[in-house]
Enzyme design. Structure first.
Site, PDB file in Angstrom:
ATOM      1  N   CYS A  20      -4.765   8.195   8.733  1.00  0.00           N
ATOM      2  CA  CYS A  20      -3.938   8.115   9.943  1.00  0.00           C
ATOM      3  C   CYS A  20      -4.487   8.690  11.154  1.00  0.00           C
ATOM      4  O   CYS A  20      -4.778   8.196  12.217  1.00  0.00           O
ATOM      5  CB  CYS A  20      -2.539   8.319   9.803  1.00  0.00           C
ATOM      6  SG  CYS A  20      -1.730   7.283   8.668  1.00  0.00           S
ATOM      7  N   VAL A  69      -9.862  23.073   6.080  1.00  0.00           N
ATOM      8  CA  VAL A  69     -11.316  22.836   6.282  1.00  0.00           C
ATOM      9  C   VAL A  69     -11.025  21.370   7.201  1.00  0.00           C
ATOM     10  O   VAL A  69     -12.413  21.137   7.395  1.00  0.00           O
ATOM     11  CB  VAL A  69     -12.062  22.316   4.847  1.00  0.00           C
ATOM     12  CG1 VAL A  69     -10.664  21.471   3.898  1.00  0.00           C
ATOM     13  CG2 VAL A  69     -13.309  21.847   4.944  1.00  0.00           C
ATOM     14  N   GLY A  77       0.772  -1.091  -0.014  1.00  0.00           N
ATOM     15  CA  GLY A  77       0.163  -0.033   0.210  1.00  0.00           C
ATOM     16  C   GLY A  77       0.808   1.433  -0.214  1.00  0.00           C
ATOM     17  O   GLY A  77       1.989   1.302  -0.506  1.00  0.00           O
TER      18      GLY A  77
HETATM   19  N1  LIG Z   1      -0.509   5.905   4.596  1.00  0.00           N
HETATM   20  C1  LIG Z   1       0.281   6.543   5.484  1.00  0.00           C
HETATM   21  O1  LIG Z   1       0.632   7.650   5.076  1.00  0.00           O
HETATM   22  C2  LIG Z   1       1.043   5.866   6.549  1.00  0.00           C
HETATM   23  C3  LIG Z   1       2.249   6.423   7.110  1.00  0.00           C
HETATM   24  C4  LIG Z   1       2.400   5.677   8.210  1.00  0.00           C
HETATM   25  C5  LIG Z   1       2.177   4.494   8.623  1.00  0.00           C
HETATM   26  N2  LIG Z   1       0.868   3.929   8.022  1.00  0.00           N
HETATM   27  C6  LIG Z   1       0.447   2.940   8.697  1.00  0.00           C
HETATM   28  O2  LIG Z   1       0.890   1.959   7.752  1.00  0.00           O
HETATM   29  C7  LIG Z   1      -0.093   0.898   7.735  1.00  0.00           C
HETATM   30  C8  LIG Z   1      -0.475   0.747   6.161  1.00  0.00           C
HETATM   31  O3  LIG Z   1      -0.961   1.778   5.776  1.00  0.00           O
HETATM   32  P1  LIG Z   1      -1.314   1.832   4.325  1.00  0.00           P
HETATM   33  O4  LIG Z   1      -1.733   3.250   4.022  1.00  0.00           O
HETATM   34  O5  LIG Z   1       0.009   1.584   3.500  1.00  0.00           O
HETATM   35  O6  LIG Z   1      -2.412   0.964   3.902  1.00  0.00           O
HETATM   36  P2  LIG Z   1      -2.933   0.421   2.662  1.00  0.00           P
HETATM   37  O7  LIG Z   1      -4.299   0.092   2.704  1.00  0.00           O
HETATM   38  O8  LIG Z   1      -2.603   1.493   1.399  1.00  0.00           O
HETATM   39  O9  LIG Z   1      -2.294  -0.889   2.190  1.00  0.00           O
HETATM   40  C9  LIG Z   1      -2.272  -1.970   2.949  1.00  0.00           C
HETATM   41  C10 LIG Z   1      -2.259  -3.178   1.943  1.00  0.00           C
HETATM   42  O10 LIG Z   1      -2.112  -4.483   2.809  1.00  0.00           O
HETATM   43  C11 LIG Z   1      -2.788  -5.580   2.127  1.00  0.00           C
HETATM   44  N3  LIG Z   1      -3.019  -6.524   2.984  1.00  0.00           N
HETATM   45  C12 LIG Z   1      -3.887  -6.593   4.097  1.00  0.00           C
HETATM   46  N4  LIG Z   1      -3.969  -7.902   4.749  1.00  0.00           N
HETATM   47  C13 LIG Z   1      -3.123  -8.477   4.037  1.00  0.00           C
HETATM   48  C14 LIG Z   1      -2.523 -10.075   4.138  1.00  0.00           C
HETATM   49  N5  LIG Z   1      -3.008 -10.644   5.323  1.00  0.00           N
HETATM   50  N6  LIG Z   1      -1.771 -10.442   3.400  1.00  0.00           N
HETATM   51  C15 LIG Z   1      -1.042  -9.587   2.366  1.00  0.00           C
HETATM   52  N7  LIG Z   1      -1.668  -8.366   1.998  1.00  0.00           N
HETATM   53  C16 LIG Z   1      -2.387  -7.671   2.901  1.00  0.00           C
HETATM   54  C17 LIG Z   1      -3.993  -4.718   1.501  1.00  0.00           C
HETATM   55  O11 LIG Z   1      -4.444  -5.511   0.599  1.00  0.00           O
HETATM   56  C18 LIG Z   1      -3.528  -3.601   1.105  1.00  0.00           C
HETATM   57  O12 LIG Z   1      -3.227  -3.399  -0.061  1.00  0.00           O
HETATM   58  C19 LIG Z   1      -1.194   1.166   8.480  1.00  0.00           C
HETATM   59  O13 LIG Z   1      -1.135   0.692   9.906  1.00  0.00           O
HETATM   60  C20 LIG Z   1      -1.244   2.638   8.671  1.00  0.00           C
HETATM   61  O14 LIG Z   1      -1.598   3.366   9.884  1.00  0.00           O
HETATM   62  C21 LIG Z   1       0.184   4.689   7.109  1.00  0.00           C
HETATM   63  O1  LIG Z   2      -1.126  22.555   8.998  1.00  0.00           O
HETATM   64  C1  LIG Z   2      -1.695  21.621   8.602  1.00  0.00           C
HETATM   65  C2  LIG Z   2      -0.836  20.423   8.126  1.00  0.00           C
HETATM   66  C3  LIG Z   2      -1.841  19.523   7.761  1.00  0.00           C
HETATM   67  N1  LIG Z   2      -3.240  19.538   7.525  1.00  0.00           N
HETATM   68  C4  LIG Z   2      -4.015  18.665   7.239  1.00  0.00           C
HETATM   69  O2  LIG Z   2      -3.641  17.491   7.840  1.00  0.00           O
HETATM   70  C5  LIG Z   2      -3.910  16.343   7.094  1.00  0.00           C
HETATM   71  C6  LIG Z   2      -2.628  15.186   7.281  1.00  0.00           C
HETATM   72  O3  LIG Z   2      -1.525  15.849   6.626  1.00  0.00           O
HETATM   73  P1  LIG Z   2      -0.113  15.351   6.931  1.00  0.00           P
HETATM   74  O4  LIG Z   2       0.251  14.898   8.211  1.00  0.00           O
HETATM   75  O5  LIG Z   2       0.781  15.991   5.861  1.00  0.00           O
HETATM   76  O6  LIG Z   2      -0.477  13.826   5.962  1.00  0.00           O
HETATM   77  P2  LIG Z   2      -0.366  12.450   6.313  1.00  0.00           P
HETATM   78  O7  LIG Z   2       0.017  11.621   5.240  1.00  0.00           O
HETATM   79  O8  LIG Z   2      -1.713  12.014   6.702  1.00  0.00           O
HETATM   80  O9  LIG Z   2       0.730  12.091   7.597  1.00  0.00           O
HETATM   81  C7  LIG Z   2       0.490  11.871   8.747  1.00  0.00           C
HETATM   82  O10 LIG Z   2       0.123  10.649   9.018  1.00  0.00           O
HETATM   83  C8  LIG Z   2       1.080   9.597   8.636  1.00  0.00           C
HETATM   84  C9  LIG Z   2       0.266   8.274   8.992  1.00  0.00           C
HETATM   85  O11 LIG Z   2       0.786   7.885  10.217  1.00  0.00           O
HETATM   86  C10 LIG Z   2       2.414   9.952   9.451  1.00  0.00           C
HETATM   87  O12 LIG Z   2       3.465   8.950   9.126  1.00  0.00           O
HETATM   88  C11 LIG Z   2       2.824  11.319   8.983  1.00  0.00           C
HETATM   89  O13 LIG Z   2       4.094  11.553   9.972  1.00  0.00           O
HETATM   90  C12 LIG Z   2       1.858  12.198   9.379  1.00  0.00           C
HETATM   91  O14 LIG Z   2       2.263  13.766   9.237  1.00  0.00           O
HETATM   92  C13 LIG Z   2      -4.090  16.676   5.809  1.00  0.00           C
HETATM   93  O15 LIG Z   2      -5.479  16.743   5.488  1.00  0.00           O
HETATM   94  C14 LIG Z   2      -3.775  18.001   5.605  1.00  0.00           C
HETATM   95  O16 LIG Z   2      -4.341  18.894   4.473  1.00  0.00           O
HETATM   96  C15 LIG Z   2      -3.532  20.744   7.968  1.00  0.00           C
HETATM   97  O17 LIG Z   2      -4.881  21.001   7.709  1.00  0.00           O
HETATM   98  N2  LIG Z   2      -3.272  21.774   8.364  1.00  0.00           N
END
Ligand SMILES: NC(=O)c1ccc[n+]([C@@H]2O[C@H](COP(=O)([O-])OP(=O)(O)OC[C@H]3O[C@@H](n4cnc5c(N)ncnc54)[C@H](O)[C@@H]3O)[C@@H](O)[C@H]2O)c1
Ligand SMILES: O=c1ccn([C@@H]2O[C@H](COP(=O)(O)OP(=O)(O)O[C@H]3O[C@H](CO)[C@@H](O)[C@H](O)[C@H]3O)[C@@H](O)[C@H]2O)c(=O)[nH]1
Length: 466
Positions: free
Chosen positions: A278, A272, A12
């Site tokens: 997350c 907004v 993902g």
């Molecule tokens: N999106 C972000 O910016 C972000 C940043 C930091 C941490 N995280 C954390 O990382 C984790 C993943 O987030 P994401 O945004 O990548 O999620 P996502 O939904 O984009 O991707 C997760 C993937 O895992 C797959 N999956 C689920 N169960 C599975 C299994 N049993 N075997 C194989 N594949 C499987 C799903 O099909 C999906 O493609 C979450 O815990 C999230 O909180 C996300």
């Molecule tokens: O001054 C600000 C900063 C952010 N946002 C909003 O807040 C949300 C989250 O923004 P941002 O944190 O930049 O993006 P994410 O990808 O959600 O990242 C957060 O969530 C991730 C998933 O856990 C973490 O890994 C990152 O460190 C953390 O910043 C978005 O809708 C932004 O538009 C505001 O409205 N005002």
């Protein structure tokens, strides 16, 4: 211990970019990213780099460089697990929508399935790394599943939360503020595992930025970081409402407080409301954890961050309705932006979804333009709410690939995402083709108020009294 093969479960927004960057920086390691979602894996393997499942600036170039060299995307999960020395679990951990903890706790079913699959197919010792964001103490559940397989394989469990933000993921991965590794340094095996992961990162991250803690601190630090960041957004949004009532300007207030080095200038943009997969999920999870320990005041404190965010979205749509003479029924309102922030095609928890739903309840007709979000995604987001039938959603909301056509004949434009291209539009031309009076509701403080007012728009900004 020298890591030669890594498997990442979950292709993902985290697994894909993270493994791509590790592959680039560690050409001596073979990385296989696996997923149960076949179409996602097919998209990662797509020859046309515009078809990668995730849009992130800079991602396509690195994928092109490393895919087929030492980075592979596959649906053969068992094989990838079995051949790996180190396995990252990077699956989704959404808010539970059933049973105990519904609407609050993290749903750990995907994590548990991964642990069971690793336990089932592993034939040699492995290091298992929690990359997903998890409630504090999840590692003990994973360990319990892995240690009870009866096939004599030993697992070390590390926590290595990911801090990348979408839209800047590649930069965040290339130059992380810090890499956090939680492990059990009290045993020899634990120490070896921690060092093995440190060695992977040392290929490009300076050692001063690699921080090690115990597992629980690492798990909790991730939730804490997101709670603090989201709290800043809710705090500035709370002040934006006071600004609107008092004639203060939130941009001036942000600047004034941000120059205090103890507060710092980042993350003080009134908006907004925050979206993304997350912030809300992780805070609700924190609230749930606090409640489960009977820490009700702590739980209430953090819950308010989410309550404030809901309020911010609602008052944005309420303002549109009241400004448009208390009715938007049959009026065309154009949304510029649907993604939860710029430079991503991710729409999870985007404020646009909630605002659209509110306005559709008021029988507005919505036209949407977003440079990266697909039509199917937008309808799925709305249909998921279950407020009205998918046929009704399709009738009331249209999607346009051309922003000028999207704005044509509309009564109002709402800016929901801060895409840079919106700043460079021919706003005179847009104004000419709109119903009059023509309104702009800028949910991101993106456009220039004076310029728009000279053209003739009635312009509303968050956090500025009118
Ligand atoms: N999106 C972000 O910016 C972000 C940043 C930091 C941490 N995280 C954390 O990382 C984790 C993943 O987030 P994401 O945004 O990548 O999620 P996502 O939904 O984009 O991707 C997760 C993937 O895992 C797959 N999956 C689920 N169960 C599975 C299994 N049993 N075997 C194989 N594949 C499987 C799903 O099909 C999906 O493609 C979450 O815990 C999230 O909180 C996300
Ligand atoms: O001054 C600000 C900063 C952010 N946002 C909003 O807040 C949300 C989250 O923004 P941002 O944190 O930049 O993006 P994410 O990808 O959600 O990242 C957060 O969530 C991730 C998933 O856990 C973490 O890994 C990152 O460190 C953390 O910043 C978005 O809708 C932004 O538009 C505001 O409205 N005002």
């Amino acid at each position: 211990m020298n890591i030669k093969r890594i498997c990442c479960i979950g292709a993902g927004y985290v697994g894909g970019p993270t493994m791509t960057v590790i592959a680039q920086k560690c050409p001596h390691i073979k990385l296989t990213v696996v997923d149960i979602n076949e179409s996602r894996i097919a998209a990662w393997n797509s020859k046309d780099l515009n078809k990668l499942p995730i849009f992130e600036p800079g991602l396509d170039k690195i994928v092109e460089e490393v895919r087929g060299r030492n980075l592979f995307f596959s649906t053969d999960i068992d094989e990838a697990i079995n051949e790996a020395d180190m396995i990252f679990i990077s699956v989704n951990t959404p808010t539970k929508n059933y049973g105990k903890g519904k609407g609050m706790a993290s749903d750990l079913k995907y994590i548990e399935l991964c642990a069971r699959q690793i336990a089932k197919v592993s034939r040699q010792n492995k290091i298992v790394v929690e990359k997903s964001t998890l409630p504090v103490r999840t590692a003990s559940a994973i360990k319990s599943i892995l240690d009870n397989t009866g096939n004599g394989v030993h697992f070390q469990i590390l926590s290595n939360p990911e801090f990348l933000a979408e839209g800047t993921a590649i930069q965040d991965l290339l130059k992380p503020d810090r890499v956090l590794i939680g492990g059990d340094a009290s045993t020899k095996e634990g120490e070896v595992a921690i060092q093995a992961l440190i060695d992977v990162y040392l290929n490009w991250v300076p050692k001063e930025q690699i921080l090690t803690t115990n597992v629980w601190s690492s798990e909790l630090s991730k939730l804490t970081a997101n709670a603090f960041l989201a709290q800043r957004v809710s705090s500035i949004n709370a002040m934006s409402e006071i600004c609107e009532k008092t004639g203060a300007d939130i941009r001036e207030v942000s600047k004034a407080i941000g120059m205090d080095s103890r507060i710092g200038s980042k993350f003080l943009n009134a908006s907004v409301g925050f979206g993304g997969s997350c912030f809300q999920k992780d805070i609700l999870n924190l609230v749930y954890i606090a409640k489960s320990y009977g820490l009700n005041e702590v739980a209430d404190y953090w819950e308010q961050v989410v309550i404030m965010n809901e309020h911010q979205k609602k008052r944005f749509s309420d303002n549109i309705v009241s400004t448009l003479y208390n009715t938007v029924s049959g009026k065309k309102i154009t949304f510029l932006g649907w993604a939860f922030k710029k430079n991503t095609n991710d729409t999870r928890e985007s404020a646009a979804i909630r605002v659209a739903d509110d306005l559709l309840n008021e029988r507005a007709e919505i036209s949407v333009y977003d440079p990266k979000v697909t039509e199917e995604r937008i309808y799925e987001d709305l249909n998921y709410l279950g407020t009205r039938s998918s046929i009704e959603n399709k009738r009331l909301l249209t999607i346009n690939k051309d922003p000028y056509r999207a704005c044509k004949n509309s009564h109002a434009i709402a800016i929901l995402t801060e895409w840079d291209e919106f700043k460079n539009y021919d706003w005179k031309n847009i104004y000419k083709n709109m119903e009059k009076p023509a309104f702009v509701f800028d949910g991101r403080g993106l456009l220039n108020k004076e310029e728009l007012e000279i053209i003739g728009f009635i312009y509303y900004n968050i956090g500025t009294g009118n």
